[in-house]
Scaffold this active site. Structure first.
Site, short mmCIF file in Angstrom:
data_model
loop_
_atom_site.label_atom_id
_atom_site.label_comp_id
_atom_site.label_asym_id
_atom_site.label_seq_id
_atom_site.Cartn_x
_atom_site.Cartn_y
_atom_site.Cartn_z
CE1 TYR A 70 8.90 -15.60 100.23
CE2 TYR A 70 9.83 -16.45 98.19
CZ TYR A 70 9.91 -16.26 99.56
OH TYR A 70 11.03 -16.71 100.25
CG HIS B 233 8.97 -20.38 103.96
ND1 HIS B 233 8.22 -19.62 103.11
CD2 HIS B 233 10.10 -19.67 104.17
CE1 HIS B 233 8.86 -18.50 102.82
NE2 HIS B 233 10.00 -18.50 103.45
CB SER C 253 19.01 -11.92 103.01
OG SER C 253 17.63 -11.75 102.83
N PRO C 254 21.97 -12.87 100.90
CG PRO C 254 22.80 -13.63 98.86
CD PRO C 254 21.53 -13.54 99.66
NE ARG D 8 16.31 -9.16 106.13
CZ ARG D 8 15.72 -10.33 105.89
NH1 ARG D 8 15.16 -10.54 104.73
NH2 ARG D 8 15.70 -11.29 106.80
N GLY D 9 20.14 -6.08 100.70
CA GLY D 9 20.56 -4.95 99.90
C GLY D 9 21.48 -3.98 100.61
CG PHE D 10 22.48 -2.20 105.07
CD1 PHE D 10 21.49 -1.29 105.40
CD2 PHE D 10 23.75 -1.98 105.58
CE1 PHE D 10 21.76 -0.19 106.21
CE2 PHE D 10 24.03 -0.89 106.38
CZ PHE D 10 23.03 0.01 106.70
#
Length: 334
Positions: free
Chosen positions: A63, A132, A211-212, A215-217
């Site tokens: 990252y 990862h 990403s629970p 991813r913001g959607f």
């Protein structure tokens, strides 16, 4: 705000148990991938998370690349007591060309990557160290064997995998007890439920969903691709493009309606659904802002009935989500 409950990843029977806050904090977006970076706000968010009782923080060497660990270590190093720092190795990026990526699970690289992460974090040990991505050119027994050596050396306390298949999980766990599997899991990403989650529970391995919030959607705050900044990697994600975006948006509208009926936000409802999947599940929603952090933590107060859970399952049927999780799924161990 209600005190954040704790959950245990791993098993006391295998000496792999690790207690963490039920909701952790994914730190990736503080350094890259989601548009404009505001490091001062990221520091405030990390500080605020600790103040509110978050004990589980997730980063990775790739990252930034390499800058997120420095940020996390700089802030959490002075708050080390009671804080669980998780980081990852194996996604290799060229610092001169961050788009140039490869996967490396060789034993020599495992040791080199761990030493580099410890230096960037400024810590004397890593609480949870994940592979990862699985290097399919190296037997998992060799990779985890090297990770085991890190535990024996005191550099790492617990081991994890990310995006690993059932076969890989079993072979890795036979080499050294695995505490947690990190993989994408949310209302619109349910692939772990068929075989992976039952295997984890059979072996006593915890699940850490990244990403629970889709991813913001799933927050309902993204209503058009134009809501995403230039440089936001979601612009290239199949689920955020064209007809897929429109189809998926209709599914999120149903979630938002249920959330409104319960007097919570769509994001809080989506996180509460993940939390309801078991006491061995500890999601790590990512955010760069204190306001969203505080909103996300409100999910621990949301109580879902059996009817609520059934309504959410009906709102987003797994077979109606359009688009793959990544533009290229070749790096996913399946």
């Amino acid at each position: 705000m209600t005190q954040i409950p704790t959950r245990t990843l791993g098993s006391t029977a295998h000496d792999s148990a690790l207690d963490v806050s039920a909701l952790g904090l994914g730190c990736m977006g503080m350094s890259e991938f989601y548009g404009t970076i505001d490091e001062a706000e990221a520091v405030r968010t990390l500080d605020r998370a600790v103040d509110l009782g978050v004990t589980f923080f997730d980063t990775a060497d790739m990252y930034g690349p390499f800058t997120n660990e420095k940020l996390v270590g700089r802030v959490l190093g002075r708050k080390r007591d009671g804080v669980v720092v998780a980081t990852k190795f194996g996604n290799v990026r060229n610092p001169d060309d961050p788009s140039d990526r490869s996967i490396n699970g060789s034993p020599e690289y495992v040791h080199r990557a761990c030493d580099a992460s410890l230096q960037r974090l400024g810590l004397d040990h890593i609480d949870l160290y994940y592979q990862h991505r699985v290097d399919q050119s190296v037997p998992i027994e060799e990779t985890v064997g090297a990770m085991k050596e890190l535990v024996e050396a005191g550099k790492v306390r617990r081991l994890g995998l990310s995006e690993a298949s059932v076969d890989t999980i079993r072979r890795a766990h036979a080499t050294h007890p695995i505490t947690a599997l990190q993989t994408e899991y949310s209302l619109w990403t349910r692939h772990v439920e068929d075989e992976i989650l039952p295997t984890l529970r059979e072996l006593g391995i915890g699940l850490v969903p990244y990403s629970p919030l889709g991813r913001g959607f799933l927050t309902g705050q993204i209503t058009s691709p134009d809501d995403l900044e230039e440089g936001d990697f979601r612009r290239h994600n199949p689920r955020f493009q064209g007809d897929a975006f429109a189809a998926n948006l209709r599914l999120v509208d149903a979630v938002r309606a249920i959330a409104e009926s319960k007097g919570v936000t769509a994001g809080q409802l989506a996180l509460a659904w993940v939390l309801a999947q078991g006491e061995d599940v500890a999601p790590i929603p990512g955010t760069r802002r204190t306001t969203y952090l505080e909103e996300n933590l409100g999910a621990v107060e949301v109580e879902l009935t059996a009817d609520d859970l059934a309504a959410l399952d009906a709102a987003i049927p797994a077979d109606q989500v359009v688009g793959e999780r990544y533009p290229d799924m070749a790096s996913i161990d399946r």
